[in-house]
Design a protein around this motif. Structure first.
Motif, PDB file in Angstrom:
ATOM      1  N   LYS A 224       0.788  -1.252   0.374  1.00  0.00           N
ATOM      2  CA  LYS A 224      -0.206   0.342  -0.191  1.00  0.00           C
ATOM      3  C   LYS A 224       1.092   0.830  -0.118  1.00  0.00           C
ATOM      4  CE  LYS A 224      -4.260   1.913   2.806  1.00  0.00           C
ATOM      5  NZ  LYS A 224      -3.958   3.078   3.406  1.00  0.00           N
ATOM      6  N   ASP A 225       2.320   1.536   0.970  1.00  0.00           N
ATOM      7  CA  ASP A 225       2.988   2.329   0.621  1.00  0.00           C
ATOM      8  C   ASP A 225       3.708   2.400  -1.214  1.00  0.00           C
ATOM      9  OD1 ASP A 225       2.430   2.249   4.095  1.00  0.00           O
ATOM     10  OD2 ASP A 225       4.328   1.280   3.999  1.00  0.00           O
ATOM     11  N   ILE A 226       3.999   1.272  -0.787  1.00  0.00           N
ATOM     12  CA  ILE A 226       4.691   1.583  -2.345  1.00  0.00           C
ATOM     13  C   ILE A 226       3.586   2.142  -3.428  1.00  0.00           C
ATOM     14  CG2 ILE A 226       5.545   0.191  -4.300  1.00  0.00           C
ATOM     15  CD1 ILE A 226       6.385  -1.622  -2.777  1.00  0.00           C
ATOM     16  N   TYR A 227       2.579   1.715  -3.565  1.00  0.00           N
ATOM     17  CA  TYR A 227       1.647   2.038  -4.213  1.00  0.00           C
ATOM     18  C   TYR A 227       0.804   3.787  -4.404  1.00  0.00           C
ATOM     19  CZ  TYR A 227      -2.027   2.101  -7.608  1.00  0.00           C
ATOM     20  OH  TYR A 227      -3.754   2.591  -8.026  1.00  0.00           O
ATOM     21  N   GLU A 228       1.463   4.424  -2.983  1.00  0.00           N
ATOM     22  CA  GLU A 228       1.085   5.778  -2.330  1.00  0.00           C
ATOM     23  C   GLU A 228       1.266   6.852  -3.085  1.00  0.00           C
ATOM     24  OE1 GLU A 228      -0.451   5.197   1.554  1.00  0.00           O
ATOM     25  OE2 GLU A 228      -2.633   4.529   1.128  1.00  0.00           O
ATOM     26  N   LYS A 229       3.068   5.997  -2.540  1.00  0.00           N
ATOM     27  CA  LYS A 229       4.693   7.362  -3.153  1.00  0.00           C
ATOM     28  C   LYS A 229       4.804   6.695  -4.358  1.00  0.00           C
ATOM     29  CE  LYS A 229       4.761   7.772   1.240  1.00  0.00           C
ATOM     30  NZ  LYS A 229       4.144   9.474   1.483  1.00  0.00           N
ATOM     31  N   CYS A 230       4.350   5.732  -4.879  1.00  0.00           N
ATOM     32  CA  CYS A 230       4.450   5.978  -6.255  1.00  0.00           C
ATOM     33  C   CYS A 230       3.353   7.033  -7.507  1.00  0.00           C
ATOM     34  CB  CYS A 230       4.326   4.299  -6.549  1.00  0.00           C
ATOM     35  SG  CYS A 230       6.201   3.771  -6.829  1.00  0.00           S
ATOM     36  N   ALA A 231       1.811   6.768  -6.588  1.00  0.00           N
ATOM     37  CA  ALA A 231       1.214   7.714  -7.190  1.00  0.00           C
ATOM     38  C   ALA A 231       1.268   8.969  -7.455  1.00  0.00           C
ATOM     39  CB  ALA A 231       0.398   7.223  -6.624  1.00  0.00           C
ATOM     40  N   ALA A 232       2.062   9.488  -5.919  1.00  0.00           N
ATOM     41  CA  ALA A 232       2.152  10.683  -5.201  1.00  0.00           C
ATOM     42  C   ALA A 232       3.934  11.188  -6.134  1.00  0.00           C
ATOM     43  CB  ALA A 232       2.295  11.040  -3.804  1.00  0.00           C
ATOM     44  N   GLU A 233       4.339  10.298  -6.720  1.00  0.00           N
ATOM     45  CA  GLU A 233       5.588  10.259  -7.438  1.00  0.00           C
ATOM     46  C   GLU A 233       6.830  10.649  -6.326  1.00  0.00           C
ATOM     47  OE1 GLU A 233       6.689  11.380 -11.234  1.00  0.00           O
ATOM     48  OE2 GLU A 233       4.792  11.309 -12.472  1.00  0.00           O
ATOM     49  N   ASP A 234       6.226  10.847  -4.583  1.00  0.00           N
ATOM     50  CA  ASP A 234       7.371  10.689  -3.712  1.00  0.00           C
ATOM     51  C   ASP A 234       8.553   9.630  -3.789  1.00  0.00           C
ATOM     52  OD1 ASP A 234       8.857  11.364  -1.312  1.00  0.00           O
ATOM     53  OD2 ASP A 234       6.979  11.626  -0.111  1.00  0.00           O
ATOM     54  N   HIS A 235       9.429  10.012  -4.605  1.00  0.00           N
ATOM     55  CA  HIS A 235      10.084   8.147  -4.628  1.00  0.00           C
ATOM     56  C   HIS A 235      11.217   7.830  -3.977  1.00  0.00           C
ATOM     57  CE1 HIS A 235       8.784   6.054  -8.299  1.00  0.00           C
ATOM     58  NE2 HIS A 235       8.348   8.044  -9.254  1.00  0.00           N
ATOM     59  N   GLN A 236      11.583   9.538  -3.639  1.00  0.00           N
ATOM     60  CA  GLN A 236      12.606   9.842  -2.108  1.00  0.00           C
ATOM     61  C   GLN A 236      12.259   9.057  -0.999  1.00  0.00           C
ATOM     62  OE1 GLN A 236      15.485  11.193  -3.521  1.00  0.00           O
ATOM     63  NE2 GLN A 236      16.075   9.989  -1.649  1.00  0.00           N
ATOM     64  N   PHE A 237      11.350   8.493  -0.398  1.00  0.00           N
ATOM     65  CA  PHE A 237      10.434   8.511   0.440  1.00  0.00           C
ATOM     66  C   PHE A 237      10.829   6.953   0.454  1.00  0.00           C
ATOM     67  CE2 PHE A 237       7.736   5.342   2.260  1.00  0.00           C
ATOM     68  CZ  PHE A 237       7.735   6.278   4.259  1.00  0.00           C
ATOM     69  N   LEU A 238      10.572   6.282  -0.676  1.00  0.00           N
ATOM     70  CA  LEU A 238      11.313   4.449  -0.278  1.00  0.00           C
ATOM     71  C   LEU A 238      12.540   4.871  -0.740  1.00  0.00           C
ATOM     72  CD1 LEU A 238       8.482   3.970  -3.182  1.00  0.00           C
ATOM     73  CD2 LEU A 238       8.167   3.158  -1.484  1.00  0.00           C
ATOM     74  N   VAL A 239      13.350   5.899  -1.330  1.00  0.00           N
ATOM     75  CA  VAL A 239      14.824   5.633  -1.369  1.00  0.00           C
ATOM     76  C   VAL A 239      14.865   5.873   0.285  1.00  0.00           C
ATOM     77  CG1 VAL A 239      16.922   6.562  -2.440  1.00  0.00           C
ATOM     78  CG2 VAL A 239      14.704   6.748  -3.801  1.00  0.00           C
ATOM     79  N   ASP A 240      15.213   6.955   0.592  1.00  0.00           N
ATOM     80  CA  ASP A 240      15.328   6.800   2.106  1.00  0.00           C
ATOM     81  C   ASP A 240      14.892   5.601   2.790  1.00  0.00           C
ATOM     82  OD1 ASP A 240      16.347   9.479   2.131  1.00  0.00           O
ATOM     83  OD2 ASP A 240      14.425  10.316   2.651  1.00  0.00           O
ATOM     84  N   LYS A 241      13.648   4.386   2.674  1.00  0.00           N
ATOM     85  CA  LYS A 241      13.615   3.721   3.212  1.00  0.00           C
ATOM     86  C   LYS A 241      13.770   2.305   2.336  1.00  0.00           C
ATOM     87  CE  LYS A 241       9.201   3.698   6.286  1.00  0.00           C
ATOM     88  NZ  LYS A 241       9.846   2.712   7.558  1.00  0.00           N
ATOM     89  N   SER A 242      14.429   2.113   1.396  1.00  0.00           N
ATOM     90  CA  SER A 242      14.496   0.864   0.926  1.00  0.00           C
ATOM     91  C   SER A 242      14.899   1.363   0.259  1.00  0.00           C
ATOM     92  CB  SER A 242      13.323  -0.189   1.012  1.00  0.00           C
ATOM     93  OG  SER A 242      13.630  -1.285   0.195  1.00  0.00           O
ATOM     94  N   PRO A 243      16.660   1.472   0.379  1.00  0.00           N
ATOM     95  CA  PRO A 243      17.151   2.029  -1.294  1.00  0.00           C
ATOM     96  C   PRO A 243      17.619   0.382  -2.071  1.00  0.00           C
ATOM     97  CG  PRO A 243      19.029   1.996   0.297  1.00  0.00           C
ATOM     98  CD  PRO A 243      17.611   1.840   1.369  1.00  0.00           C
ATOM     99  N   VAL A 244      17.699   0.480  -3.347  1.00  0.00           N
ATOM    100  CA  VAL A 244      17.773  -0.305  -4.248  1.00  0.00           C
ATOM    101  C   VAL A 244      19.164  -1.161  -4.254  1.00  0.00           C
ATOM    102  CG1 VAL A 244      18.954   1.357  -6.295  1.00  0.00           C
ATOM    103  CG2 VAL A 244      17.701  -1.344  -6.879  1.00  0.00           C
ATOM    104  N   ASP A 245      19.950  -0.190  -3.773  1.00  0.00           N
ATOM    105  CA  ASP A 245      21.764  -1.083  -3.252  1.00  0.00           C
ATOM    106  C   ASP A 245      21.204  -1.723  -2.403  1.00  0.00           C
ATOM    107  OD1 ASP A 245      21.397   1.280  -2.258  1.00  0.00           O
ATOM    108  OD2 ASP A 245      23.355   1.478  -2.401  1.00  0.00           O
ATOM    109  N   ASP A 246      20.474  -1.794  -1.251  1.00  0.00           N
ATOM    110  CA  ASP A 246      20.939  -2.383  -0.411  1.00  0.00           C
ATOM    111  C   ASP A 246      20.129  -3.914  -1.109  1.00  0.00           C
ATOM    112  OD1 ASP A 246      21.309  -1.267   2.490  1.00  0.00           O
ATOM    113  OD2 ASP A 246      19.521  -2.925   2.730  1.00  0.00           O
ATOM    114  N   VAL A 247      18.722  -3.454  -1.118  1.00  0.00           N
ATOM    115  CA  VAL A 247      18.126  -5.037  -1.146  1.00  0.00           C
ATOM    116  C   VAL A 247      18.430  -6.181  -2.230  1.00  0.00           C
ATOM    117  CG1 VAL A 247      16.474  -5.808  -2.648  1.00  0.00           C
ATOM    118  CG2 VAL A 247      16.152  -3.363  -1.711  1.00  0.00           C
TER     119      VAL A 247
END
Length: 730
Positions: A224-247
């Motif tokens: 749900k968080d992913i869907y809402e943040k993408c829809a709002a184009e708030d990618h920075q929130f997702l980067v701060d929470k779960s960066p791609v290099d980490d995963v």
């Protein structure tokens, strides 16, 4: 920014801890985001800034890659990371996705133990996705999956949460279908990708965030968080929470094997030596102190160092001054330098040890697929088999005669770096022919010759590479030597399809079959035991058999007979194109007792001419290369696209509808694909995309053969009319 020499020192330290090494390739269909994803790992290792990751595309360092926005060749980089308090080394290869450069993927897969398959969430599983995943599984490289561009499902496709999840499940199901059909039976449970196993991640490589089951739990993120943040184009929130290099780093280290683990099950698949031997045990244990054994999977020309071999070591270690045996040359060479790759740069290192990927300078005339070792008593590795073959040819000439020698040297170098490029020189006309995977492949080669090497060249329009084959068995035809003292009775028949397939897959090697196992393979495929024992030579997908009884002096002319057979198979009688699927049978011979009367000038024509006569009598035909073409277009243009492909001799395989989009699968001859982009643009007002992959060779319709044969013969400077049986019987 960290200096590369410092990074090399770190890499060198970790290289000895085999359990902390991961050799991986990033594989995918074209434009699905491999290089963008790789940037984040490169930034994590401190080699580029995190801000530029995703835009810099560090591994696309070639000028043509930057200009065209696609990866053209596989690029290697060795990256050191600290993870959970331990140092880890990731030897990573970023591979191309375009079908014309598929050979680079095939070669890279020999060097790695695991792959990260990148899939575009919107496009899903495309032709090349399936091809590269199948190849990886054949090389026993374990897969993990990154589903990229998830934000596009929300912002472009306007999917709700349920539709987005359904789309992702469909992609995962399709990937698992390929994995389960192609992976070793004992690994089906382990290698299947499942969200709960955290061997699959979703995200946006460009926006630098990703989630897996493990990261969602650790960082407390929901779909749900992913869907809402993408829809709002708030990618920075997702980067701060779960960066791609980490995963991605966690997925690679936790799910993909170290060389110590992978070599136990990879060796039996890629190496056909005695698994009980001391060398096999050293390789299966990835023993650093054992015999040095490795495979060259790349050759790079360096203007200062000369030929550089890019190798994967399976046991032992290499350093400057070592003597290394190159199997095809049957010689030892002194190592002048070893190094590791940092994307565009080759940085010197003190040594390379088992389980690692690096470069060696000093091995002369090494070729791709070559086995190298500190001992000359090691069984060489299986050849690297490419899934596609060159299907388009151009003639190429130097504008000025002073550049001719430089052109020949450049072509020789390019064909060593890229074995999917074939270079032949027509001795009669002096023209050079370059054959490649497609028009783009040859365009890149032309660019390298003219712009990078500065040679002015003239090229012909593209020419299709045909094959010659036969449709039925011939009568026995007697060939006489020019001096009439030697006679050979020969007939031809089509080689069984199962045996042709086995040759293409490398199960039956080229040359004279050696060892009982190859004869056993042929018997299993339905060949008579005596016939299998009588095979003199396998050339391409053709063979010559000796079924004679008690012919005197025959063993003395065997080499000449094989030479004649190979000449005939490389240039068939109809249009001097390569021959495929022909079995030549020598049933009787009469030879002069004095070897003076059975030299090359006598024996070669006495074998070659009756082969040609028998092929014509059996009904020699042409085969043409075909491509599988996938076209995505808005639904209203679907009918126009089908009509257009039918007009180009296309065979419609399948047509699916996904929402407003039609997906059309067709098989088309390569000769009908010249100008295809413009025709498709015209039929769809520029709103279609298309991809192609190699499909193989198929028989040319009978009514088209005379015209193609005439054109091909005229182009080669031959008489327009094809020869008859009588041509070879005088």
């Amino acid at each position: 920014m960290v200096r590369k020499e410092v990074v090399v020192e770190e890499v060198q330290k970790i290289m000895e801890a085999t359990e902390n090494i991961r050799n991986i390739a990033i594989i995918a269909h074209v434009d699905h985001g491999k290089t963008t994803l790789t940037d984040s790992l490169v930034a994590r290792a401190g080699l580029i800034s995190k801000q530029l990751a995703g835009e810099q595309r560090m591994m696309d360092f070639d000028a043509q890659e930057q200009a065209r926005g696609i990866t053209i060749k596989a690029a290697d980089i060795s990256l050191g990371f600290k993870y959970e308090g331990k140092d880890h080394l990731i030897n990573l290869i970023d591979t191309p996705g375009h079908v014309d450069f598929g050979g680079h993927v095939t070669r890279a897969l020999r060097a790695v133990d695991g792959v990260c398959l990148v899939v575009d969430a919107v496009e899903g599983i495309m032709p090349q996705t399936e091809t590269v995943l199948r190849q990886a599984l054949k090389e026993r490289a374990r897969p993990i999956v990154f589903i990229n561009k998830v934000d596009r499902l929300i912002n472009e496709m306007r999917m709700d949460q349920a539709a987005m999840q359904a789309k992702l499940v469909k992609v995962i199901t399709g990937i698992n279908k390929i994995i389960l059909a192609n992976c070793p039976p004992e690994f089906k449970d382990k290698w299947e990708v499942k969200i709960e196993n955290a061997n699959i991640a979703f995200g946006s490589a460009f926006h630098k965030w990703a989630v897996s089951a493990a990261s969602m739990q650790r960082f407390n993120i929901t779909f749900k968080d992913i869907y809402e943040k993408c829809a709002a184009e708030d990618h920075q929130f997702l980067v701060d929470k779960s960066p791609v290099d980490d995963v991605l780093l966690e997925m690679v280290i936790k799910n993909l094997p170290s060389p110590k683990d992978s070599q136990k099950y990879r060796m039996p698949a890629i190496w056909k030596g005695d698994l009980e031997s001391a060398q096999a045990k050293e390789m299966m244990l990835c023993d650093k102190s054992g015999t040095t054994v490795g495979v060259c999977f790349g050759v790079v020309y360096d203007e200062h160092a000369g030929e550089v071999a890019v190798v994967r070591l399976f046991s032992g270690r290499v350093q400057k001054g070592d003597q290394i045996y190159v199997f095809s040359k049957k010689k030892f060479f002194k190592v002048q330098q070893v190094g590791i790759y940092m994307g565009p740069d080759r940085v010197q290192a003190e040594f390379l040890s088992a389980g690692n990927i690096g470069s060696i300078v000093g091995l002369k005339d090494v070729y791709i697929g070559e086995t190298i070792s500190s001992s000359d008593a090691v069984e060489p590795f299986e050849d690297i088999k490419h899934v596609s073959e060159p299907v388009v040819t151009k003639s190429i000439e130097a504008k000025e005669s002073k550049d001719l020698a430089k052109l020949i040297e450049t072509l020789r170098g390019l064909s060593k770096e890229d074995p999917t490029l074939r270079v032949t020189i027509n001795q009669e006309t002096g023209e050079h022919l370059i054959s490649g995977m497609g028009e783009l492949h040859l365009e890149i080669i032309e660019y390298k010759i003219s712009k990078e090497k500065g040679i002015n060249i003239v090229t012909s329009p593209p020419i299709v590479v045909y094959r010659e084959t036969i449709t039925k068995k011939s009568d026995v035809i007697e060939g006489k030597s020019p001096n009439k003292h030697n006679r050979f009775k020969i007939h031809v028949e089509p080689l069984e399809p199962a045996i042709v397939e086995a040759i293409d897959l490398g199960k039956v090697p080229q040359g004279k079959p050696k060892g009982k196992e190859h004869i056993a393979t042929l018997i299993e495929l339905g060949m008579d035991r005596e016939a299998a024992k009588g095979i003199w030579d396998v050339c391409g997908s053709n063979m010559i058999l000796d079924v004679t009884k008690g012919v005197q002096y025959l063993n003395e002319v065997q080499e000449l007979a094989v030479e004649a057979f190979e000449e005939a198979m490389k240039k068939g009688p109809l249009a001097q194109e390569q021959v495929t699927g022909v079995k030549v049978i020598l049933s009787d011979a009469t030879l002069h007792e004095d070897n003076v009367h059975r030299g090359p000038a006598q024996i070669i024509p006495a074998i070659k001419r009756p082969i040609y006569a028998a092929m014509i009598q059996a009904g020699v035909s042409l085969m043409e290369p075909k491509q599988k073409v996938l076209i995505t277009t808005p639904q209203e243009y679907g009918g126009d696209v089908v009509n257009m492909t039918n007009g180009r001799r296309g065979q419609l395989e399948n047509m699916e509808q996904e929402g407003e989009t039609a997906v059309i699968h067709s098989i088309l001859p390569v000769s009908e694909l010249f100008g295809f982009s413009n025709a498709l643009r015209g039929s769809t007002q520029g709103r279609a995309t298309w991809y192609q992959e190699y499909y193989g060779y198929d028989v040319v319709p009978r009514e088209l053969i005379p015209k193609i044969v005439r054109q091909t013969r005229e182009r080669k400077g031959l008489k327009p009319e094809p020869p008859t049986v009588e041509t070879f019987m005088d």
